[in-house]
Design a protein around this motif. Sequence first.
Motif, PDB file in Angstrom:
ATOM      1  N   GLN A   9      -4.606   3.808   6.336  1.00 62.34           N
ATOM      2  CA  GLN A   9      -4.406   3.882   7.551  1.00 62.34           C
ATOM      3  C   GLN A   9      -3.441   5.953   7.759  1.00 62.34           C
ATOM      4  O   GLN A   9      -3.536   6.266   8.819  1.00 62.34           O
ATOM      5  N   GLU A  10      -3.320   5.921   6.569  1.00 59.87           N
ATOM      6  CA  GLU A  10      -3.361   7.187   6.611  1.00 59.87           C
ATOM      7  C   GLU A  10      -4.838   7.966   5.927  1.00 59.87           C
ATOM      8  O   GLU A  10      -4.090   9.599   5.975  1.00 59.87           O
ATOM      9  N   GLY A  11      -5.488   7.883   5.644  1.00 63.59           N
ATOM     10  CA  GLY A  11      -6.712   8.616   5.313  1.00 63.59           C
ATOM     11  C   GLY A  11      -5.659   9.473   3.765  1.00 63.59           C
ATOM     12  O   GLY A  11      -5.306   9.161   2.779  1.00 63.59           O
ATOM     13  N   ILE A  12      -6.621  11.011   4.041  1.00 64.18           N
ATOM     14  CA  ILE A  12      -5.827  11.421   2.929  1.00 64.18           C
ATOM     15  C   ILE A  12      -4.842  11.910   2.645  1.00 64.18           C
ATOM     16  O   ILE A  12      -4.455  12.084   1.114  1.00 64.18           O
ATOM     17  N   LEU A  13      -4.184  11.774   3.546  1.00 67.73           N
ATOM     18  CA  LEU A  13      -2.336  11.777   2.602  1.00 67.73           C
ATOM     19  C   LEU A  13      -1.655  10.792   2.174  1.00 67.73           C
ATOM     20  O   LEU A  13      -0.970  11.192   1.618  1.00 67.73           O
ATOM     21  N   SER A  14      -2.832   9.520   2.623  1.00 70.36           N
ATOM     22  CA  SER A  14      -2.109   8.902   0.870  1.00 70.36           C
ATOM     23  C   SER A  14      -2.318   8.982  -0.043  1.00 70.36           C
ATOM     24  O   SER A  14      -1.970   8.674  -1.275  1.00 70.36           O
ATOM     25  N   LEU A  15      -3.788   9.437  -0.444  1.00 67.93           N
ATOM     26  CA  LEU A  15      -3.962  10.073  -1.505  1.00 67.93           C
ATOM     27  C   LEU A  15      -3.053  10.752  -2.436  1.00 67.93           C
ATOM     28  O   LEU A  15      -3.347  11.351  -3.275  1.00 67.93           O
ATOM     29  N   MET A  16      -2.474  11.926  -1.246  1.00 64.63           N
ATOM     30  CA  MET A  16      -2.120  13.154  -1.882  1.00 64.63           C
ATOM     31  C   MET A  16      -0.338  12.532  -2.111  1.00 64.63           C
ATOM     32  O   MET A  16      -0.022  13.601  -2.904  1.00 64.63           O
ATOM     33  N   GLN A  17      -0.110  10.964  -2.186  1.00 70.14           N
ATOM     34  CA  GLN A  17       1.077  10.977  -2.888  1.00 70.14           C
ATOM     35  C   GLN A  17       0.407  10.602  -4.249  1.00 70.14           C
ATOM     36  O   GLN A  17       1.951  10.636  -5.135  1.00 70.14           O
ATOM     37  N   MET A  18      -0.069  10.434  -5.074  1.00 66.52           N
ATOM     38  CA  MET A  18      -0.695   9.843  -6.623  1.00 66.52           C
ATOM     39  C   MET A  18      -0.742  11.291  -7.141  1.00 66.52           C
ATOM     40  O   MET A  18       0.429  11.642  -8.020  1.00 66.52           O
ATOM     41  N   PRO A  19      -0.588  12.556  -6.493  1.00 63.03           N
ATOM     42  CA  PRO A  19      -0.403  13.757  -7.668  1.00 63.03           C
ATOM     43  C   PRO A  19       1.521  14.386  -7.036  1.00 63.03           C
ATOM     44  O   PRO A  19       1.933  14.565  -7.588  1.00 63.03           O
ATOM     45  N   LYS A  20       1.709  13.682  -6.315  1.00 57.49           N
ATOM     46  CA  LYS A  20       3.135  13.611  -5.616  1.00 57.49           C
ATOM     47  C   LYS A  20       4.094  13.395  -6.185  1.00 57.49           C
ATOM     48  O   LYS A  20       5.049  13.189  -6.910  1.00 57.49           O
ATOM     49  N   THR A  21       3.375  12.165  -6.881  1.00 57.13           N
ATOM     50  CA  THR A  21       4.669  10.929  -7.059  1.00 57.13           C
ATOM     51  C   THR A  21       4.420  11.741  -9.251  1.00 57.13           C
ATOM     52  O   THR A  21       5.633  11.409 -10.074  1.00 57.13           O
ATOM     53  N   THR A  22       3.412  12.083  -9.341  1.00 55.97           N
ATOM     54  CA  THR A  22       2.937  12.525 -10.834  1.00 55.97           C
ATOM     55  C   THR A  22       3.496  14.189 -10.965  1.00 55.97           C
ATOM     56  O   THR A  22       4.665  13.479 -12.335  1.00 55.97           O
ATOM     57  N   VAL A  23       4.000  14.489 -10.471  1.00 55.88           N
ATOM     58  CA  VAL A  23       5.012  15.767 -10.008  1.00 55.88           C
ATOM     59  C   VAL A  23       6.529  15.450 -10.258  1.00 55.88           C
ATOM     60  O   VAL A  23       6.950  15.408 -11.251  1.00 55.88           O
ATOM     61  N   ALA A  24       6.817  14.130 -10.132  1.00 54.07           N
ATOM     62  CA  ALA A  24       8.268  14.009 -10.435  1.00 54.07           C
ATOM     63  C   ALA A  24       8.206  12.898 -11.576  1.00 54.07           C
ATOM     64  O   ALA A  24       9.483  13.305 -12.052  1.00 54.07           O
ATOM     65  N   SER A  34       0.474  -1.285   0.002  1.00 57.28           N
ATOM     66  CA  SER A  34      -0.020   0.113  -0.281  1.00 57.28           C
ATOM     67  C   SER A  34       0.941   0.982  -0.309  1.00 57.28           C
ATOM     68  O   SER A  34       1.699   1.480   0.327  1.00 57.28           O
ATOM     69  N   MET A  35       0.102   2.243  -0.446  1.00 51.38           N
ATOM     70  CA  MET A  35       0.883   3.631  -1.019  1.00 51.38           C
ATOM     71  C   MET A  35       0.938   4.369   0.288  1.00 51.38           C
ATOM     72  O   MET A  35      -0.865   4.999   0.362  1.00 51.38           O
ATOM     73  N   GLY A  36       1.448   5.209   0.958  1.00 51.71           N
ATOM     74  CA  GLY A  36       1.324   5.912   2.227  1.00 51.71           C
ATOM     75  C   GLY A  36       2.456   7.472   1.914  1.00 51.71           C
ATOM     76  O   GLY A  36       2.954   7.200   1.014  1.00 51.71           O
ATOM     77  N   LEU A  37       2.826   7.390   3.032  1.00 53.61           N
ATOM     78  CA  LEU A  37       3.929   8.633   3.151  1.00 53.61           C
ATOM     79  C   LEU A  37       4.936   8.639   2.592  1.00 53.61           C
ATOM     80  O   LEU A  37       5.935   8.942   1.992  1.00 53.61           O
ATOM     81  N   ALA A  38       5.333   7.127   3.175  1.00 56.80           N
ATOM     82  CA  ALA A  38       7.141   6.002   3.105  1.00 56.80           C
ATOM     83  C   ALA A  38       6.516   6.156   1.654  1.00 56.80           C
ATOM     84  O   ALA A  38       8.083   5.973   1.276  1.00 56.80           O
ATOM     85  N   VAL A  39       6.181   5.649   1.077  1.00 55.39           N
ATOM     86  CA  VAL A  39       5.774   5.377  -0.545  1.00 55.39           C
ATOM     87  C   VAL A  39       6.116   6.216  -1.158  1.00 55.39           C
ATOM     88  O   VAL A  39       7.421   6.508  -2.403  1.00 55.39           O
ATOM     89  N   GLY A  40       5.227   7.500  -1.290  1.00 57.60           N
ATOM     90  CA  GLY A  40       5.503   8.319  -2.198  1.00 57.60           C
ATOM     91  C   GLY A  40       6.668   9.113  -1.366  1.00 57.60           C
ATOM     92  O   GLY A  40       7.106   9.297  -2.883  1.00 57.60           O
ATOM     93  N   GLN A  41       7.784   9.249  -0.637  1.00 60.38           N
ATOM     94  CA  GLN A  41       8.412   9.985  -0.309  1.00 60.38           C
ATOM     95  C   GLN A  41       9.508   8.871  -1.441  1.00 60.38           C
ATOM     96  O   GLN A  41      10.421   9.665  -1.701  1.00 60.38           O
ATOM     97  N   ALA A  42       9.705   7.624  -0.953  1.00 52.47           N
ATOM     98  CA  ALA A  42      10.781   7.148  -1.412  1.00 52.47           C
ATOM     99  C   ALA A  42      10.697   6.774  -3.203  1.00 52.47           C
ATOM    100  O   ALA A  42      11.447   7.000  -3.522  1.00 52.47           O
ATOM    101  N   PHE A  43       9.343   6.763  -3.833  1.00 49.25           N
ATOM    102  CA  PHE A  43       9.436   7.649  -4.797  1.00 49.25           C
ATOM    103  C   PHE A  43      10.472   8.425  -5.663  1.00 49.25           C
ATOM    104  O   PHE A  43      11.065   8.894  -6.576  1.00 49.25           O
ATOM    105  N   VAL A  44       9.343   9.750  -5.119  1.00 46.08           N
ATOM    106  CA  VAL A  44      10.371  10.628  -5.498  1.00 46.08           C
ATOM    107  C   VAL A  44      11.738  10.694  -4.579  1.00 46.08           C
ATOM    108  O   VAL A  44      12.403  11.448  -5.465  1.00 46.08           O
ATOM    109  N   ASP A  45      12.352  10.093  -3.491  1.00 50.35           N
ATOM    110  CA  ASP A  45      13.759  10.345  -3.140  1.00 50.35           C
ATOM    111  C   ASP A  45      14.441   9.493  -5.090  1.00 50.35           C
ATOM    112  O   ASP A  45      15.643   9.732  -5.294  1.00 50.35           O
TER     113      ASP A  45
END
Length: 284
Positions: free
Chosen positions: A168-183, A133-144
């Motif tokens: 378990q991270e609610g809307i914060l997990s969904l925010m990883q979608m645009p974050k990774t798209t920008v990367a 599952s994609m949460g804050l850590a996965v999103g940040q690891a992708f950007v890194d």
Amino acid sequence: MSWLSNVRNKIASITKKETPDNLWHKCKNCEAMVFLKEFEDNKHICPKCEHHGRIGPMVRFAQIMDENSWKILPSATVKEDPLKFKDQKKYTDRLKAARAKTEEQDALITVTGTIETIPCVVGVQDFAFMGGSMGLAVGQAFVDGANQALEEQCPYIIFTAAGGARMQEGILSLMQMPKTTVAISMLREAGLPFIVVLTDPTTGGVTASYAMLGDVQISEPGALIGFAGQRVIENTIREKLPEGFQTAEYLLDHGMIDMVVHRKELRAELARVMGYLMAWKTAA
């Protein structure tokens, strides 16, 4: 206890010691019983039906990367349990259990190294870690990983395997979608290839973001790929979906992905694709 019962118990005890539980692997597709070592030596592919079993990051890196060439990037530093979430268990307890099971910090591990001498950054999602599952850590690891590819001016390859966003991270997990798209947009602006390898299963918010944004979309045979589940879709549109819907082969036939590649041929195919896409840089 009679002497016959005593002998029977001893035989059962000896047999159990000589046949450990992990000696065999049962194929999830054809249910054939295969020696575990034979299964592992065959790149975790069933020798009977060619079903591609799920594998974790370390096994994947060993199969794909040049020997002794790859180095794991530091784990992403993010705030854990930002919502103080609890369902049947505390989110922190689920994280501890997943880390104990996989010996990884989170669901996406990224390395830098070479494939057939071509420099690249490779990220692998681990479905065994909370369903990938994609949460804050996965999103940040992708950007890194994307930033590392920008720094090294090399391709970025991502192996997806996920049940979607981490609830378990609610809307914060969904925010990883645009974050990774920008990367990914940053990689495109720099003229660097972003290659996606879809593995079983790739679903939910991961499919709705970086999993379907590759310059080249590759999949392993038989992989389940989709956004919502088939039953959910059928109940929503009230129609029966086609046979094989949401499989890699169906998506290939309908132009959603570029190729389906057998695991044994994947390393060579990735090297070939990277060679084509990075030809401009070599010529320059």
